[in-house]
Write an enzyme that holds these catalytic residues in place. Structure first.
Site, short mmCIF file in Angstrom:
data_model
loop_
_atom_site.label_atom_id
_atom_site.label_comp_id
_atom_site.label_asym_id
_atom_site.label_seq_id
_atom_site.Cartn_x
_atom_site.Cartn_y
_atom_site.Cartn_z
N ARG A 138 52.89 19.43 -10.28
CA ARG A 138 52.97 18.10 -10.21
C ARG A 138 52.77 17.41 -8.83
NH1 ARG A 138 55.88 19.95 -14.41
NH2 ARG A 138 54.77 19.37 -16.48
N ASP A 167 49.64 23.91 -14.02
CA ASP A 167 50.23 22.96 -15.07
C ASP A 167 48.89 21.82 -15.40
OD1 ASP A 167 51.94 21.08 -16.77
OD2 ASP A 167 53.30 22.36 -16.15
N HIS A 247 49.95 23.04 -21.66
CA HIS A 247 50.13 22.68 -20.09
C HIS A 247 49.06 23.15 -19.27
CE1 HIS A 247 54.36 20.99 -19.62
NE2 HIS A 247 54.22 21.56 -21.06
N ASP A 310 55.48 27.02 -23.26
CA ASP A 310 56.24 26.00 -23.75
C ASP A 310 55.24 24.76 -24.07
OD1 ASP A 310 55.73 25.46 -20.74
OD2 ASP A 310 57.05 23.72 -20.85
N GLU A 311 55.86 24.12 -25.13
CA GLU A 311 55.27 22.70 -25.56
C GLU A 311 53.75 22.74 -25.80
OE1 GLU A 311 58.37 19.83 -22.89
OE2 GLU A 311 56.45 20.19 -22.04
#
Length: 331
Positions: A138, A167, A247, A310-311
């Site tokens: 990020r 990511d 991601h 994840d996600e």
């Protein structure tokens, strides 16, 4: 972390330029040098370090102490450190550092008396895995900033550095088999708008076709080797994380052929929750993952690689013909 057992006594020991540190072998000498060399930067001198003999500060191997544990005893005339492992001696010195005057942390003051209060500390870790995660996707942190984080971890006796390298907002690791991961995936448009009334994309507008991606950066493989060696000197192992199959917008912006229908074409500027997944229906996806992860594993000597998991939005899989065919073929 608070030591398991600490007994305070009266008086203090003063570390001086004339102090002699006695160790048993070259490995201990290297650990002592790394620590006491800090006095050179701050005070302008460093104690003498010798193998064998009689000294004011003494290292002694004690095999009855558990791995990573130590016994640190200071009195008015001596400091004695016992441990059964290299890490134990290293952690004892981190506790010694915490006992020094706060000037030691400021790295500026000279002409100060370096007194250590008289204490008897017996300590060992409650947990074998003591981790900290740094997300460099990020926001990119350069090599020297990463080393500072590792220094802070070492002072707190943490021993696992979880490095979040990929990511939606950036891919940070040089992969020679797939150079576009850093040529394209390491860079995004530098939007700082965080007003969700202007954009439902977590407050940051999506990159437009004519805009140039300028924010980011990445680590070369030589950078990574240097950071791994730096961490190992501080008894820290590095766990790289490559987030997949979700991601992955930065990954898919670099190599659209492993993405799904309607894949986002640019590295994310803000939050992402859809159109950012690997395509499980394409053989190219599995070839990419295997080749890329093998290169990651060759680079990082620790026995674990974190793959996120994840996600992962399934919305693209519901409409992508390759994904649907795989789902039907595999039942």
């Amino acid at each position: 972390p608070k030591p398991i057992n600490l007994i305070e006594s009266e008086g203090h020991f003063e570390i001086k330029a004339s102090s002699i540190v006695v160790v048993e072998n070259e490995t201990q000498k290297s650990i002592a040098n790394q620590f006491f060399s800090q006095f050179q930067k701050i005070a302008g001198w460093t104690p003498q370090i010798e193998i064998g003999g009689k000294g004011d500060i003494t290292f002694t191997t004690n095999k009855t102490i558990e791995a990573e544990g130590y016994h640190l005893k200071t009195s008015t005339d001596a400091i004695n450190i016992e441990a059964s492992s290299k890490a134990g001696f290293f952690y004892a010195l981190q506790s010694l550092k915490q006992l020094l005057p706060t000037a030691f942390y400021k790295n500026t003051l000279q002409n100060i008396r370096w007194g250590i209060p008289s204490v008897d500390i017996k300590d060992n870790p409650a947990f074998g895995w003591r981790g900290y995660m740094l997300d460099v996707s990020r926001h990119f942190f350069n090599k020297e900033q990463v080393k500072r984080v590792i220094d802070y971890m070492a002072e707190l006796k943490l021993n696992r550095f979880h490095w979040h390298l990929a990511d939606d907002q950036g891919w940070r690791l040089e992969i020679k088999s797939y150079p576009k991961l850093t040529e394209i995936g390491a860079w995004r448009v530098d939007y700082n708008i965080t007003d969700e009334t202007k954009s439902n994309w977590w407050g940051r507008p999506e990159q437009k076709q004519d805009e140039k991606a300028t924010y980011g950066g990445f680590y070369t493989q030589e950078d990574v080797k240097e950071i791994i060696a730096y961490a190992k000197e501080r008894y820290i192992e590095i766990i790289p994380e490559i987030d997949m199959p979700g991601h992955a917008q930065a990954t898919i912006a670099s190599y659209p052929e492993i993405g799904c229908i309607n894949a986002a074409p640019y590295v994310a500027t803000g939050g992402v929750f859809k159109n950012n997944t690997y395509n499980p229906g394409k053989e190219e996806t599995f070839q990419f993952a295997e080749t890329m992860l093998n290169e990651v594993m060759d680079l990082f000597p620790f026995k674990y690689v974190h793959i996120g998991g994840d996600e992962c939005s399934k919305e693209q899989w519901k409409v992508d013909p390759h994904a649907q065919r795989r789902i039907k073929d595999e039942g």
